[in-house]
Design an enzyme around this catalytic site. Sequence first.
Site, PDB file in Angstrom:
ATOM      1  N   GLY A  18       0.827  -1.194   0.000  1.00  7.03           N
ATOM      2  CA  GLY A  18       0.000   0.000   0.000  1.00  7.03           C
ATOM      3  C   GLY A  18       0.858   1.238   0.000  1.00  7.03           C
ATOM      4  N   GLY A  20       0.412   5.948  -0.246  1.00  5.05           N
ATOM      5  CA  GLY A  20      -0.328   7.082   0.268  1.00  5.05           C
ATOM      6  C   GLY A  20      -1.742   7.166  -0.251  1.00  5.05           C
ATOM      7  N   ASP A 133       5.844   8.263 -11.394  1.00  5.05           N
ATOM      8  CA  ASP A 133       6.277   7.773 -10.074  1.00  5.05           C
ATOM      9  C   ASP A 133       7.160   6.541 -10.247  1.00  5.05           C
ATOM     10  OD1 ASP A 133       6.548   7.764  -7.353  1.00  5.05           O
ATOM     11  OD2 ASP A 133       4.646   6.762  -6.953  1.00  5.05           O
TER      12      ASP A 133
END
Length: 715
Positions: A18, A20, A133
């Site tokens: 997981g 943000g 990212d």
Amino acid sequence: MIGHELAGRYKIIERIGGGGMALVYKAQDILLNRNVAIKVLRQQFVHDEEFIRRFRREAQSAASLSHSNVVSIYDVGQEDEVHYIVMEYIEGQNLNEIIKERAPLQVDEAVRIATQICDALGHAHHNQIIHRDIKPHNILIGRNGRVKVTDFGIARAVTSTTITQTGSVVGSVHYFSPEHAKGVVTGEKSDLYSLGIVIYQMLTARLPFLGESPISVALKHLQEEFDDPREVNPLIPQSVENIILKSMRKNPEERYQSAEEMMDDLETCLLPTRRNEPRMEFEDDEDSTRVMPAFKTMQRSGQPHDSSLSDDEEEEVEEEPPGKGKKKWVKPTIIIVSALLFLGIMTGVVIYVNNMLEVKEVTVPNVVDETEENAIRMLEESGLAVDEEVIREYKENVEEGIVFHQSREPGTTLKENTPVQLSVGIAKPLPNMPQITGMKLEEAVAKLKEAGIEISPDAINVTTENNDEITKDQIFRQTPTEGVPFNPETDTISVVVSKGRNLIKMPSVVGMEQQKAVNFLESNGFKIEAIKERSSYEIKKGEVMEQWPHEENADVEPGAAITLFVSSGYPADALEHTYNVPITPAYEGQEIRVKVEFTDALGENQEAVNKMISTTETIPVKLLLAPNKNATVMIYRDGRQVETYSVSYNDVKNGTVPQPSYEPPPLPPDTPVDTPPDEDAGEGNDDEDDSALDWPPGNNGNGNGNGRGKGKDND
């Protein structure tokens, strides 16, 4: 979420990661019977309509990607307030874990990984999708070595509202491109800059820019140079260092122009002709050529134009005729204005970055003894993040799914969005049931103990069954089966033990008439292998005298084959002879019990007659004689043997068997005798004696006295 079924199809198994914005779970696609990864949007974003709209659109765009180095998107959906993306599940590690374990990596391995990442980015860029990212956490390495890039399109869905809420720029600051740090529009070359940092980290085991805060790291991306990779790791070939240097240029125009261009360089950088190529040189970045692009970038990003340099002055500088001498004040003015302009730009950048990256402090809540989901919610509502790596371990007296430790003390203050690592209890690890089939019960108990399952033989539920293939006393079925977790406190072990082959008791047919024996055996499922004849003195012709190979009450298989031996009667050399034996009472007319016994080839002491008589009778005795067996006949009166006769085999064979002599019994002693007249009476006692010897009439006068035989052997 654990155990929940999304859309009635995806059963959530466990949380595997997981970040943000989303949590990642491993799930089973019940319809297609395969494992999938499901990314679920965090709860704080589910009411942002713009984010949800873009989230769906970008997820659908990512789903349009079809490439061997891109994690496939299978499905996008919503259930109540749960927004999710179903993706390909990769068995393996992410690149961040590999770097932590064994960086610096071998050069050829790092180049191979980077080439596949580059290939994936090229495919995405062609489909107008920018990752934004790229970092080791989003690079998955399968067990087969295949590289898979994940999280396409998610970062692109973040809005200005999201940035304000989280207090951070989207992505990881350590992998930012300079234009990303400025907050301007990023493109393909930003992804290539981030990839250059990933290659740098793989080969040096460290990041190019580190700092005490996200702001300091972002400023280093904008202002500072990094240590050359070969200074950190001299084993890096110059050709590979050149790729890192070019991909990490601060000016996007000096980087690779496309992922394909960078991949071409990666595919050839380890060729012998390239490994020691000259170091790549770039223009000096200290003069004004470095300042002006940044200024223009700031203008594009919405910064106010600095009016200290007027359009007229710019035109004057630019349009002065060549060869015409400049005024003395012009050059100092340009230098001063340029310096002021540079300071103004840097001040604006710092203010801009500070405004975007300034993080407020929050208080850490106490989440110990809370469920994992509640703990995550409480931390996120407080403005903190949850570390992706949740520690999961068994803790005595802690229930499964309950937080028993948090890495940050409750009540302390931290910067907003600081990660907090949780330690969550799991169920007590259970030993897996070992294989105990093929063992005897005692061996199975020892094997269970070895596997950590302490159990007594009495606690095992044992049943027995016949089994034609498993040896007697061996276990051939077990519950639970091998590999299934077993709880000795609540679960029961059941085993089925072989009783061996399914045997039945063999019945006896000895003494039965042949056909009757055959019918009986066949009606009980047995097979008649053969019927053989044997002669016998004892067994009647046609009767079963032996069964082979199974005797009475032997354990045999159903349908066993039996051979019967049947009597064919007496042997060919046996002789039958009827011997007439006279039996008489002790005295004529006096009742007495007599018995006749005989011994011959058929056996000893066979009884021919046993009865009361009062007068002489002749008893026929049927004898069977063998060459080595004579016959004997015995006469008993009132239990006392009085006569014995022998009959030899040779006499019977030759027809010379002597018959027993007949001597009538005398009259009782008190019986009067009628004497006929005798002319010579009185002349002498001898005549009277002689006449007495002639009684009864018809006697042959053999001089037997009182009529009893002398017992001579008639043989």
